[in-house]
Structure formats: C-alpha cells, structure tokens
Design a protein around this motif. Structure first.
Motif, short mmCIF file in Angstrom:
data_model
loop_
_atom_site.label_atom_id
_atom_site.label_comp_id
_atom_site.label_asym_id
_atom_site.label_seq_id
_atom_site.Cartn_x
_atom_site.Cartn_y
_atom_site.Cartn_z
N LEU A 57 0.83 -1.20 0.00
CA LEU A 57 0.00 0.00 0.00
C LEU A 57 0.86 1.25 0.00
O LEU A 57 1.85 1.34 0.75
CB LEU A 57 -0.91 0.03 1.24
CG LEU A 57 -1.95 -1.09 1.37
CD1 LEU A 57 -2.64 -1.00 2.72
CD2 LEU A 57 -2.96 -1.03 0.24
N VAL A 58 0.50 2.19 -0.86
CA VAL A 58 1.03 3.54 -0.81
C VAL A 58 -0.11 4.40 -0.30
O VAL A 58 -1.09 4.64 -1.01
CB VAL A 58 1.52 4.02 -2.19
CG1 VAL A 58 2.03 5.46 -2.09
CG2 VAL A 58 2.58 3.09 -2.74
N ALA A 59 0.00 4.85 0.96
CA ALA A 59 -1.16 5.48 1.60
C ALA A 59 -0.73 6.59 2.54
O ALA A 59 0.41 6.61 3.02
CB ALA A 59 -1.95 4.42 2.37
N PRO A 60 -1.63 7.53 2.84
CA PRO A 60 -1.35 8.58 3.81
C PRO A 60 -1.13 7.98 5.20
O PRO A 60 -1.48 6.84 5.48
CB PRO A 60 -2.62 9.45 3.79
CG PRO A 60 -3.33 9.09 2.52
CD PRO A 60 -2.96 7.69 2.22
N GLN A 61 -0.59 8.79 6.08
CA GLN A 61 -0.24 8.33 7.42
C GLN A 61 -1.47 7.82 8.19
O GLN A 61 -1.40 6.81 8.89
CB GLN A 61 0.44 9.45 8.20
CG GLN A 61 0.96 9.01 9.56
CD GLN A 61 1.74 10.12 10.25
OE1 GLN A 61 1.90 11.22 9.72
NE2 GLN A 61 2.23 9.83 11.44
N GLU A 62 -2.60 8.52 8.06
CA GLU A 62 -3.80 8.12 8.80
C GLU A 62 -4.30 6.75 8.33
O GLU A 62 -4.69 5.91 9.15
CB GLU A 62 -4.91 9.17 8.60
CG GLU A 62 -6.23 8.83 9.27
CD GLU A 62 -6.14 8.75 10.78
OE1 GLU A 62 -7.05 8.16 11.40
OE2 GLU A 62 -5.16 9.28 11.35
N THR A 63 -4.29 6.52 7.03
CA THR A 63 -4.70 5.22 6.51
C THR A 63 -3.74 4.12 6.95
O THR A 63 -4.15 3.02 7.30
CB THR A 63 -4.79 5.26 4.97
OG1 THR A 63 -5.68 6.30 4.57
CG2 THR A 63 -5.27 3.93 4.41
#
Length: 465
Positions: free
Chosen positions: A400-406
């Motif tokens: 996954l390439v995702a924001p910190q919250e995700t």
C-alpha cells in the motif's frame, strides 16, 4: 346453505348495480320479486328455520353467525321477534354495541375506546372508517381511533387482482408450511408503501425465507461463540437490570455499536411513523451486511467478543420481533435470555451505554467514518485480486502507498485486514514494485503481487477471447 346470500336468479354474473335496480327497495320485493330474484320473505323463512335449529341445539350458549348483507338484514328482522339475537355489527352499529356491552362497567369501555390505530384497506375507507368516526363522534363526542393505517390490495406479480378464475391466488395456508410464517409476513411488509397495492409472488416469499434462514444462522454462530453459558452471563450480572453495554476493545467493536445506535434510532422512528417497509429494509441491510458480512468475520479473527456478540444478538432479536415473531422468539428461548421476547424492553439509544463504553477520546461519528475508510480499502483489495483471477483460497501479498492516517488504521487492524483479503502479508511502501497489479482506493494505491498467483497462459487465452 340456508345462510347463503339472496338468490339473484338470471342476474348472476352481471353488475351489482343492474341487480339492485331491478330488485328495487325491500317493500317492492318482499313477497314477489322480478326476474326470478329470490323474494325477501323466502330469505327470511330459510334463515328462520336455521336459527330455530340453532336455538334448540345450543340453548343457553352464545352463538356467532357470520353471513352476507341481505342475510344479515333477514337476521335483523328475526331479531325483532327474539330479544336474544344481536345481528352482526355493521359500521353504524359498532359503537352502539360497544356501549351496550360496557354499560355495566364504564371503565371497561375506557379500556378499549378510543383505540390508537385502525388498520384496514383503502377500499373501505368510506364504507367503514368514515361511518365509525361519525357514529362515535355522535354517540360519545370523540373519535374512535387516532390514526388510520391504510394498506393496499394484495395482487399477483403481474399486478392483477387475485381470483379463482385466473388461478393466481396465493393461499397463506399453502405457502406457510413451505416457507414459514415469518417469510409470508415479511413478504407483505417489505417492498410496500402505505396505500399502494402489494405485488406478491412465491419468489418473493422464497427470498425472504432465505433471509429468515440467514438470521437463524447468524444466531447459531453467535451462540457457538458464546459457548454453553447463557447470553446473560456473557453480558454480565448488571445487564438484565441496567442493560449496561459491554466495553469495546477495537475499532470494529466501536463501529458496530455506533451503527447499532444509528439503526435503533432510525428503525424506531420509522415504525412510529408507520414506515414499516423502510424500517425492515434498513434492519435487513444492517443484519446481513454490517453484522454478518463484516463484524462477525472480524470477530472470528479478534476473538473474545462474547459480551458484545450477546449484546448484538439481544438487540437484533428485539428489533426484528415485530416483523418476525416466531423465529426470533424461538432463538430468544434457545439462547436463554430472561422472560419472553414479546414483552422485552425496546432498545433506547444511549440508555445501556455508560460514558466510557466507547473508549477514551472516542466519538461514534469518527469511529464510523474510520471503519468505513477501512472497509472501502478492504473492498477494493478484494476486487483487485478478483480481477486478477486469483483463487479465493490462495494467500497473496499486498503493498500500500497510503497517507499516514490510513497506514495507522491498517496497522492497528492488520490481522483483520489480512484475514478479510486473504493475504499472507500487507506492507507499506513509497513506490510500487514494477510488475505488480495496482488499483486506486481513495487516497491510497493498492499493489498486488501476482507472481506465481496467476496462470498466465489462461489469462492470455481469456484476453484473446
């Protein structure tokens, strides 16, 4: 036979208005009637012979006679000679008979009049409802009921009226043994609108029978997780009296309890507004979707959910009971909940939840939002592996390439995520590995390692086709 409707002679099968026009008022057809219509005196005589036999056979007992319009008139004529005879009440007589029977105890009348709701078909709004209101207002100075719920006519799946000549009648006594009473009840409630006709078919009843089975299986699974102890033991000693909700230990726990509150509030409001179909459909979506497809699957992974599962089962049974009284009462007894379900307390939002029950710093709206974000991501991960033709039982690797919250959400619920997407590993990266299948989910990018997971020859063959 002697209580049959008046013989219409050659008018059988013709419009009623033609028959009434030819017959005329009772004075004109009392002894002789035109066009071979049965005279009223003949009707009265055959009715009298029947009642004389009833009096001789059932002396001193109460007998209820159900018959037709003109026959009732003949019974009424006979009643002027016999004080013991009370003709079947028509709309105009209903309040008078109620008053007469309660004249010896006025408080008994107050217990049954006025009522809260009258439920009837729209086709007799004037013939019955309006006349009952007028007579009650005249006799007592009050309306007999506060609300009138008008249901539609039951038609077949093509919208035709059910009739023996068309052969499209669905007899409840025939389909109940096949599909169950609860399924037949649901088929007359779900997918309907007040005042609008209902289209009924065996396919619809069968579909709702399948949902009844689903509720039964959900209940069995929860009871298996709870074990031999009754649900009241899993909920704790205080639940029976104070209905204190168990403490959640994960995001999934907080989400399902918050969703339960939303559903309780919404379903309660809809039932109070007589929006029965909408209430049932929302409750079905929650039971089958949120509870069965998501929370129970997560509960298999996270374990130690006995108290929350018992709480959910109790609330779901109470909410479904007005719609499905038989299977819910049976499950209630099987589970070992105290008392009878039919008199169990209706859920009240917040009444069973102490201030700490959602966890420190938790808000129901935020919990729901976070879980929906996680659910959308899991759904997209499942879709990606399905699009790649990977077998359902095969373990795969996701990135996954995702924001910190995700990333935080996934990390905190990593075991549930891996179980739901059947992954041996879910990692985070800044750049997706070349050759991996990818998909976008909100602000995240999903990567799936298809190496060794896909039969490339078969995939090429599918592409060429």
């Amino acid at each position: 036979e002697r209580l049959r409707e008046v013989g219409v002679g050659s008018f059988r099968g013709k419009p009623e208005v033609a028959f009434e026009s030819a017959r005329g008022p009772i004075e004109e057809w009392y002894e002789t009637a035109p066009d071979d219509i049965e005279p009223f005196v003949s009707l009265k005589n055959r009715t009298r012979s029947f009642l004389d036999e009833v009096v001789a056979r059932y002396a001193g007992q109460t007998v209820v006679v159900v018959s037709h319009g003109d026959t009732i008139s003949a019974l009424g004529a006979y009643g002027t000679e016999k004080e013991w005879l009370n003709a079947y009440p028509d709309p105009g007589k209903f309040i008078t008979i109620t008053i007469d029977s309660a004249s010896r105890a006025r408080d008994e009348l107050a217990s049954f009049h006025p009522t809260a709701v009258l439920e009837t078909g729209y086709d007799i709004l004037f013939f019955w409802v309006a006349r009952m209101v007028l007579m009650s207002a005249y006799a007592l100075g009050e309306v007999p009921f506060k609300d009138v719920y008008l249901h539609g006519l039951v038609r077949d799946e093509q919208g035709r009226k059910m009739s023996k000549s068309l052969g499209n009648i669905i007899d409840p006594l025939d389909v109940i043994p096949k599909y169950g009473t609860d399924a037949v009840r649901l088929s007359l409630v779900m997918g309907t609108t007040p005042g609008q006709d209902v289209r009924l078919s065996e396919q619809k009843i069968e579909g709702l029978r399948n949902f009844t089975n689903k509720l039964w299986n959900i209940s069995r699974f929860i009871l298996m997780q709870i074990g031999d102890a009754p649900p009241s033991a899993a909920l704790g000693a205080g639940f029976g009296a104070d209905r204190v909700r168990p403490e959640p230990s994960s995001l999934a726990d907080r989400w399902i309890l918050a969703r339960l509150d939303e559903v309780v509030a919404s379903v309660t409001s809809k039932i109070e507004k007589y929006e029965f179909s909408s209430a049932g459909e929302e409750l079905r979506d929650f039971t089958w979707g949120d509870l069965a497809d998501w929370y129970l699957e997560i509960a298999k992974v996270e374990k130690d959910k006995e108290a929350i599962l018992a709480c959910l089962l109790r609330h779901v049974l109470v909410l479904w009971h007005p719609f499905m009284p038989f299977v819910t009462e049976h499950v209630w007894k099987t589970a070992g909940f105290e008392g009878d379900l039919i008199v169990a307390a209706w859920p009240v939002v917040g009444a069973d939840r102490p201030s700490t029950s959602l966890g420190a710093g938790s808000r129901p709206e935020r919990d729901v939002s976070q879980f929906e974000t996680l659910r959308a991501l899991i759904t997209d991960m499942r879709r990606l592996r399905a699009e790649q033709g990977i077998e359902a039982a095969k373990q795969v690797e996701f990135a996954l390439v995702a924001p910190q919250e995700t990333e935080r959400l996934v990390t905190e619920n990593i075991e549930a995520v891996k179980a739901l997407v059947r992954a041996s590993n879910v990692c985070f990266t800044n750049k997706m590995t070349e050759g991996w299948a990818t998909a976008v989910s909100g602000t995240a990018t999903i990567g799936l390692d298809v190496t060794g997971s896909v039969d490339m020859a078969k995939e090429r063959e599918k592409t060429q086709k």
